[in-house]
Structure formats: C-alpha cells, structure tokens
Design a protein around this motif. Structure first.
Motif, PDB file in Angstrom:
ATOM      1  N   UNK A 182      28.985  52.942 -22.537  1.00 26.14           N
ATOM      2  CA  UNK A 182      28.726  51.504 -22.539  1.00 26.14           C
ATOM      3  C   UNK A 182      29.361  50.785 -23.725  1.00 26.14           C
ATOM      4  N   UNK A 183      30.038  51.523 -24.589  1.00 25.93           N
ATOM      5  CA  UNK A 183      30.679  50.920 -25.754  1.00 25.93           C
ATOM      6  C   UNK A 183      31.760  49.945 -25.301  1.00 25.93           C
ATOM      7  N   UNK A 184      31.808  48.797 -25.918  1.00 28.87           N
ATOM      8  CA  UNK A 184      32.805  47.798 -25.553  1.00 28.87           C
ATOM      9  C   UNK A 184      34.194  48.197 -26.046  1.00 28.87           C
ATOM     10  N   UNK A 185      35.192  47.679 -25.362  1.00 28.75           N
ATOM     11  CA  UNK A 185      36.594  47.810 -25.771  1.00 28.75           C
ATOM     12  C   UNK A 185      37.066  49.259 -25.830  1.00 28.75           C
ATOM     13  N   UNK A 186      36.626  50.097 -24.891  1.00 25.82           N
ATOM     14  CA  UNK A 186      37.150  51.458 -24.807  1.00 25.82           C
ATOM     15  C   UNK A 186      38.608  51.373 -24.376  1.00 25.82           C
ATOM     16  N   UNK A 187      39.524  52.020 -25.084  1.00 21.24           N
ATOM     17  CA  UNK A 187      40.949  51.913 -24.740  1.00 21.24           C
ATOM     18  C   UNK A 187      41.242  52.357 -23.307  1.00 21.24           C
ATOM     19  N   UNK A 188      42.216  51.712 -22.694  1.00 19.74           N
ATOM     20  CA  UNK A 188      42.594  52.050 -21.322  1.00 19.74           C
ATOM     21  C   UNK A 188      43.149  53.457 -21.216  1.00 19.74           C
ATOM     22  N   UNK A 189      43.698  53.984 -22.305  1.00 22.08           N
ATOM     23  CA  UNK A 189      44.276  55.334 -22.250  1.00 22.08           C
ATOM     24  C   UNK A 189      43.267  56.415 -22.626  1.00 22.08           C
ATOM     25  N   UNK A 190      41.964  56.069 -22.591  1.00 17.77           N
ATOM     26  CA  UNK A 190      40.921  57.073 -22.770  1.00 17.77           C
ATOM     27  C   UNK A 190      40.603  57.689 -21.413  1.00 17.77           C
ATOM     28  N   UNK A 191      40.770  59.000 -21.309  1.00 17.46           N
ATOM     29  CA  UNK A 191      40.528  59.720 -20.061  1.00 17.46           C
ATOM     30  C   UNK A 191      39.444  60.765 -20.309  1.00 17.46           C
ATOM     31  N   UNK A 224      45.902  65.925  -7.645  1.00 21.04           N
ATOM     32  CA  UNK A 224      46.117  64.558  -7.186  1.00 21.04           C
ATOM     33  C   UNK A 224      45.345  63.556  -8.049  1.00 21.04           C
ATOM     34  N   UNK A 225      44.081  63.868  -8.317  1.00 21.98           N
ATOM     35  CA  UNK A 225      43.242  62.960  -9.113  1.00 21.98           C
ATOM     36  C   UNK A 225      43.746  62.855 -10.547  1.00 21.98           C
ATOM     37  N   UNK A 226      44.144  63.995 -11.102  1.00 20.57           N
ATOM     38  CA  UNK A 226      44.621  63.999 -12.484  1.00 20.57           C
ATOM     39  C   UNK A 226      45.889  63.171 -12.615  1.00 20.57           C
ATOM     40  N   UNK A 227      46.788  63.275 -11.645  1.00 26.37           N
ATOM     41  CA  UNK A 227      48.027  62.492 -11.679  1.00 26.37           C
ATOM     42  C   UNK A 227      47.719  60.996 -11.650  1.00 26.37           C
ATOM     43  N   UNK A 228      46.849  60.591 -10.730  1.00 24.71           N
ATOM     44  CA  UNK A 228      46.486  59.173 -10.652  1.00 24.71           C
ATOM     45  C   UNK A 228      45.822  58.698 -11.944  1.00 24.71           C
ATOM     46  N   UNK A 229      44.957  59.537 -12.509  1.00 21.34           N
ATOM     47  CA  UNK A 229      44.248  59.162 -13.717  1.00 21.34           C
ATOM     48  C   UNK A 229      45.202  58.984 -14.895  1.00 21.34           C
ATOM     49  N   UNK A 230      46.142  59.911 -15.042  1.00 23.89           N
ATOM     50  CA  UNK A 230      47.091  59.838 -16.160  1.00 23.89           C
ATOM     51  C   UNK A 230      48.079  58.689 -15.991  1.00 23.89           C
ATOM     52  N   UNK A 231      48.374  58.324 -14.748  1.00 23.75           N
ATOM     53  CA  UNK A 231      49.321  57.229 -14.494  1.00 23.75           C
ATOM     54  C   UNK A 231      48.682  55.855 -14.659  1.00 23.75           C
ATOM     55  N   UNK A 232      47.352  55.788 -14.597  1.00 21.31           N
ATOM     56  CA  UNK A 232      46.648  54.509 -14.661  1.00 21.31           C
ATOM     57  C   UNK A 232      46.464  54.079 -16.114  1.00 21.31           C
ATOM     58  N   UNK A 233      47.139  53.014 -16.508  1.00 21.34           N
ATOM     59  CA  UNK A 233      47.017  52.529 -17.886  1.00 21.34           C
ATOM     60  C   UNK A 233      46.308  51.178 -17.942  1.00 21.34           C
ATOM     61  N   UNK A 247      27.612  55.951 -12.790  1.00 20.80           N
ATOM     62  CA  UNK A 247      27.319  55.255 -14.044  1.00 20.80           C
ATOM     63  C   UNK A 247      28.612  54.729 -14.660  1.00 20.80           C
ATOM     64  N   UNK A 248      29.628  55.590 -14.726  1.00 19.57           N
ATOM     65  CA  UNK A 248      30.902  55.192 -15.310  1.00 19.57           C
ATOM     66  C   UNK A 248      31.552  54.055 -14.520  1.00 19.57           C
ATOM     67  N   UNK A 249      31.464  54.139 -13.186  1.00 19.06           N
ATOM     68  CA  UNK A 249      32.036  53.076 -12.358  1.00 19.06           C
ATOM     69  C   UNK A 249      31.384  51.736 -12.626  1.00 19.06           C
ATOM     70  N   UNK A 250      30.071  51.722 -12.808  1.00 14.83           N
ATOM     71  CA  UNK A 250      29.360  50.474 -13.107  1.00 14.83           C
ATOM     72  C   UNK A 250      29.764  49.897 -14.456  1.00 14.83           C
ATOM     73  N   UNK A 251      30.233  50.758 -15.355  1.00 15.94           N
ATOM     74  CA  UNK A 251      30.610  50.317 -16.704  1.00 15.94           C
ATOM     75  C   UNK A 251      32.099  50.045 -16.830  1.00 15.94           C
ATOM     76  N   UNK A 252      32.816  49.997 -15.705  1.00 10.81           N
ATOM     77  CA  UNK A 252      34.213  49.581 -15.730  1.00 10.81           C
ATOM     78  C   UNK A 252      35.230  50.689 -15.717  1.00 10.81           C
ATOM     79  N   UNK A 253      34.795  51.939 -15.600  1.00 11.53           N
ATOM     80  CA  UNK A 253      35.735  53.057 -15.534  1.00 11.53           C
ATOM     81  C   UNK A 253      36.318  53.166 -14.128  1.00 11.53           C
ATOM     82  N   UNK A 254      37.575  53.577 -14.055  1.00 13.20           N
ATOM     83  CA  UNK A 254      38.152  54.015 -12.796  1.00 13.20           C
ATOM     84  C   UNK A 254      37.722  55.460 -12.604  1.00 13.20           C
ATOM     85  N   UNK A 302      42.771  50.782 -17.309  1.00 12.25           N
ATOM     86  CA  UNK A 302      41.396  50.887 -17.784  1.00 12.25           C
ATOM     87  C   UNK A 302      41.046  52.363 -17.986  1.00 12.25           C
ATOM     88  N   UNK A 303      39.998  52.632 -18.760  1.00 13.11           N
ATOM     89  CA  UNK A 303      39.606  54.034 -18.968  1.00 13.11           C
ATOM     90  C   UNK A 303      39.199  54.680 -17.650  1.00 13.11           C
TER      91      UNK A 303
END
Length: 561
Positions: free
Chosen positions: A457-466, A524-533, A505-512, A535-536
């Motif tokens: 729930x911490x604000x401003x989590x970097x988009x490149x946090x996986x 497949x999931x890991x590739x999409x996650x690493x390519x997504x810049x 929980x993570x989805x409600x807090x803005x995570x993909x 949001x976290x």
C-alpha cells in the motif's frame, strides 16, 4: 519560537547538514512537529508509510542500496516498538538508520498517561547507541546530542541509532506555522571515523603467513557490492592457493569465487571434502547461509581469521584465532599488494573450481528434468531476469534456491542479519526507490508476503518493481529443514496452508497481476511482467510445498558431507 518547535527544526537542520537525504515518516500527533520541521527543511525527501514496521523495513531497503543514512520518524507509545525488527536487521548488517521517536515529557512516563511507555531503552542492543533529549533542554546540550546521534549512525562501520525526543502535548502548544525558525543555526559537529587500513607491519606479517599456505578458504557472507573488494579476491585466487566460498548475497563474482556452496558441497564425496579441507579460513560479511558449509568447517581446529569491524568475536567455526578490525574492501587489496609468489605451486583453486564445475553441471541437468516445483520456478525466474536488475530475496526457501546455480545480476540482497521473514516486501520496495539503473525483482513466499501485506500500500512504488510470490501453501521450508520436516503435525501447525489471495490485494492497490501454474504460463507471464514499464507488477506462482521439499531433498542429499 517555542522550545519544542525550535528543537524539531534543529533536528531537521542537522540531518540536512550531515547529508541525510531521505526520511520515512509515520503519521501521529506527538511527532507532527518533527514531520513539519523536516518538510520545511526542503532538502529531505519524505515518504509517508502508515505502518511503522513496514516503514522501518522500507528505510532499511533504501539505506542498504543507497549506502546513505535514512531517518525514521514516529509518534510515541507502541508505534516505536514496531521499528525493532528492522533495527535488529540493520544492526547485524551495519546499515545506517536513525530512528527518531517522539515521546511524552518524562514527568508523565509511568503515570497512567495515554500512549506512554519507557522508550529510551526499548530497543536494547538492537541499536548501537541511544540518545534522549528533552525539547526544553538548552540549545548547547541539544545540539551536541543530536550531532552525536547522527554521527553514530553515519560513522564507520555504521548502523542504527535511536534518538528519543520528549515533546510536550502538541494539542496544548500547537503548531504555529507563522513562527519562523530562529536565525541561530544549530551547531554542526563532524566526526572523522576510524582508520580504514592496517599498518604496513601488520599487513606484511599476515601476507607472510598466507604466502606459504597451500589451502586458504575465504568465506564471504552477506555484503554490499564493492568492485575493489571483488577484484582483490579474484587476484588472490589467481595465486592458486585461495578459494572463495560466497553466498549469492555476498555480491561477488568472477575467477575463484564459488556462489553455489550447497550445490558444490552436495556434489563431492567425504574423501574429496577431506582432501579439500583448508589450512586457513578467512571470513567476512554477515552470517553464512549454508548450514552444510558451517558443518564442514566446524570443530576442525582450522585456523580462522575474521575481517570486519565487529564489537564481539565472530567465532562461527569454533577456531577463531584472529580478528582484523578493518573493512574487507580495505583489507584484501592491502593483502594482495603484500603477497609474494613462491616457487611452490598450489592447485587448491583449480581443485575446487573443477568440483564446482562438475556439481553445477549436474545441478543444471537435475533442474531441467525436475517436475514443476519451487526449484524449477525460482531458477527459471532468476535465469530470465535481466542482469541489470537488483534481486531481493525473502528468507526461507527463496534465498536458498537462489544459491543453487550461479547468477550475475546488479546485486542480490536478503535480510540475513536476523533472517526474519517479516518486512521483505517493504525492504524491497524501499530498495527499488533508490536504484535507477534497472528494475528490482523480489522473490518471496506466500507466508512472508502475508506478513508484510501493508508494504503493497506504500505510495509511489516504482513501475519497475516486480514481485514474484511462490504460493506453495505457506511455510514450505518446514517441510525441508531437519527438526520440522518429520513432525507429524507440520502441516497443521507450521506450514499452515491457506489460499492467501495476495493477487487480488495487489490488484486493488494498483499492481498489474499475473498467475502461473506451470512452466509455459511462467515464461509467458514473466515476459509480460518484465516488458511492462507502466506500473509495478506481481506474479503469483502456484506450486506444491510437499513436492518441492522432496525434490530439494533429493538434490541436496545425494552426496552430502
């Protein structure tokens, strides 16, 4: 200006003067004056985290990656007790934190006044030093104490300190924003640390002892990356009589460095292990992760040196004969410069590297053929994560699986000072905020993630946090380690299996969010996650705890010494 507000502005001014750039604060009335003063200073970046335990681990992550001291600010009472786990971790790893707790005036302590406890000694030995000031103290005394507190945190070797500040009830004195700070600036007192290098006589004597030794093993525990240290160890191994056994979180790579300790030890026979027993062991860094290496070296009466500025003797193997009170990144370069090559050639380095190559080759084949499990999932994730990433690992099985094969990333970290499972998420998020060179990948278990859910729930989590959560039912390590794996009620009382839906929980807090239950879905999931810049991201990986434990046992016990 009233005395309380002037004191708080002095704290903020001296933090700034000493170069503190970040503060993690938690809301409260008693510490409102402190937060207001730090904010008005203008040069300290403030992050607000409601949960004090999460706040402290977040500051720990920031300080561990940046190398800079981070300030923590909380209100009085039980709030400050929540800093203790992270401060204990920082203490054992010499990570600079300054925990600033607002307190009630001392005349109201133990008088049944609300939100009061004895705060001055609450952290015990988890902080290097503790300081207390009354905001009504004289400026002369106040400035000296604040300077002492900050210097204790940032001085070599660094570590957490506690500054407790008694502030009368702000609901009575209030915050008068129309009153500006006094023109009388607080007095800055700087401190020069201890000498970082040994005298030439001592270095020559130690080098003369190492030169004729045919088998020297350097054991590297948890430590921050340091290029000078790494180069020096590579050079020592080029002499032929040195080998480095290194945890992945020692952040060492290159020639002569074995970062797959358990893989190698489980791949050699008892006779081979005896032939490779070192004459001298040199250790540095935090506690070594491998229980097998500790068993191998203990009670062998092998000469042991420990390098590092520790207050007590680090007699890990029961044979400590020398403590060298200096930093490893200073000691090893000095030793390399003083070492002499002899006509007697030792093949100790090559023997270990040959054993390591054979063991790692076996491990790769074993993992390729192994069924879907924690082992196959985590090793796949680490192999596909780009080298520019920082890897954060939770305690339990995650950090152990990360040691099975050699990986080279920007750095690996884990809270191994105390080795608790709480705070892994907050630590990783804090670390990600201080690393601009690439992304941060946290690999954690579902139980560890549940402990630190507030970190999401911490604000401003970097988009490149996986973040990858291994959902094996919780507490998978208890199905693996001796002492618990054979317990009849392990599933009922220790593993505590439950479907903790952290993905929602993570989805409600803005995570993909993503999910995987086999290798195809993982890739497949890991590739999409690493390519997504944008949001976290969080990837939930479902595995079987019992199957994973059995696969790991079969691998590690094949020739265990």
């Amino acid at each position: 200006m009233n005395a309380e507000r002037e004191c708080c502005h002095a704290v903020a001014a001296l933090l700034t003067a000493h170069g503190v750039k970040r503060a993690v604060v938690s809301p409260g009335s008693r510490n409102a004056l402190l937060i207001e003063a730090i904010d008005s200073a203008g040069s300290i970046q403030i992050t607000v985290v409601i949960d004090e335990r999460s706040a402290a681990f977040m500051a720990l992550g920031m300080a561990s990656v940046s190398g800079d001291c981070v300030a923590l600010v909380c209100t009085s009472g039980s709030a400050m007790l929540n800093y203790a786990p992270a401060l204990a971790e920082a203490s054992y790893r010499h990570i600079p934190l300054i925990a600033i707790s607002a307190d009630r005036a001392h005349e109201w302590i133990n008088r049944n006044d609300g939100q009061t406890i004895v705060q001055t000694t609450a952290y015990g030995e988890f902080v290097g030093h503790r300081f207390n000031i009354d905001s009504r103290d004289t400026a002369f005394y106040r400035d000296v104490v604040i300077n002492d507190a900050i210097n204790s945190a940032i001085g070599y070797p660094g570590g957490p300190v506690h500054l407790n500040i008694e502030i009368p009830d702000p609901s009575v004195s209030g915050i008068d924003r129309n009153i500006l700070p006094s023109d009388d600036r607080p007095r800055l007192i700087k401190k020069i640390g201890r000498a970082m290098s040994l005298c030439q006589k001592d270095i020559t004597g130690l080098a003369d002892r190492l030169t004729p030794a045919t088998r020297v093993m350097i054991v590297a525990g948890c430590y921050h990356p340091d290029r000078r240290l790494n180069r020096s160890l590579n050079r020592l191994c080029s002499f032929g009589n040195f080998i480095v056994m290194a945890d992945s979180i020692s952040n060492l790579h290159g020639y002569g460095i074995i970062s797959t300790i358990d893989t190698v030890l489980s791949g050699i026979t008892c006779d081979e292990a005896q032939n490779l027993m070192p004459d001298i062991v040199i250790s540095h860094g935090g506690a070594i992760l491998s229980a097998h290496l500790k068993k191998y070296l203990r009670n062998r009466h092998t000469e042991h040196w420990h390098i590092g500025c520790d207050d007590i003797s680090q007699d890990t193997y029961g044979s400590l004969s020398l403590t060298v009170d200096t930093a490893p990144e200073s000691f090893y370069p000095q030793i390399v410069s003083a070492m002499r090559r002899t006509n007697e050639h030792s093949d100790y380095t090559l023997q270990w590297l040959k054993a390591a190559s054979k063991a790692v080759g076996y491990a790769k084949k074993y993992i390729e053929k192994a069924p879907w499990s924690d082992m196959t999932a985590i090793t796949r994730i680490l192999s596909l994560t780009p080298g520019k990433f920082n890897i954060q690992l939770s305690n339990g099985m995650s950090v152990r699986y990360a040691q099975l094969l050699p990986y080279v990333h920007h750095r690996h970290d884990c809270n191994r000072g105390v080795s608790g499972i709480e705070g892994s998420t907050s630590t990783a998020i804090g670390a990600s905020m201080c690393y601009n060179g690439g992304g941060t990948m946290l690999i954690t278990g579902d139980m560890s993630a549940a402990y630190d859910m507030s970190g999401l729930s911490i604000e401003s989590i970097p988009a490149n946090f996986k973040m990858v959560v291994i959902a094996n039912g919780g507490g998978g390590i208890f199905n693996y380690i001796k002492g618990t794996c054979d317990y009849d009620q392990v599933d009922r009382y220790l593993v505590v299996q439950r479907d903790f839906n952290i993905k929602s929980v993570a989805g409600c807090l803005g995570f993909k969010t993503y999910e995987a239950s086999d290798m195809t879905e993982l890739d497949m999931s890991l590739k999409h996650m690493l390519d997504d810049d944008t949001r976290p991201s969080l990837l939930l990986v479902r595995t079987s705890s019992t199957d994973s434990a059995e696969i790991m046992k079969q691998f590690i016990n094949r020739n265990i010494i």
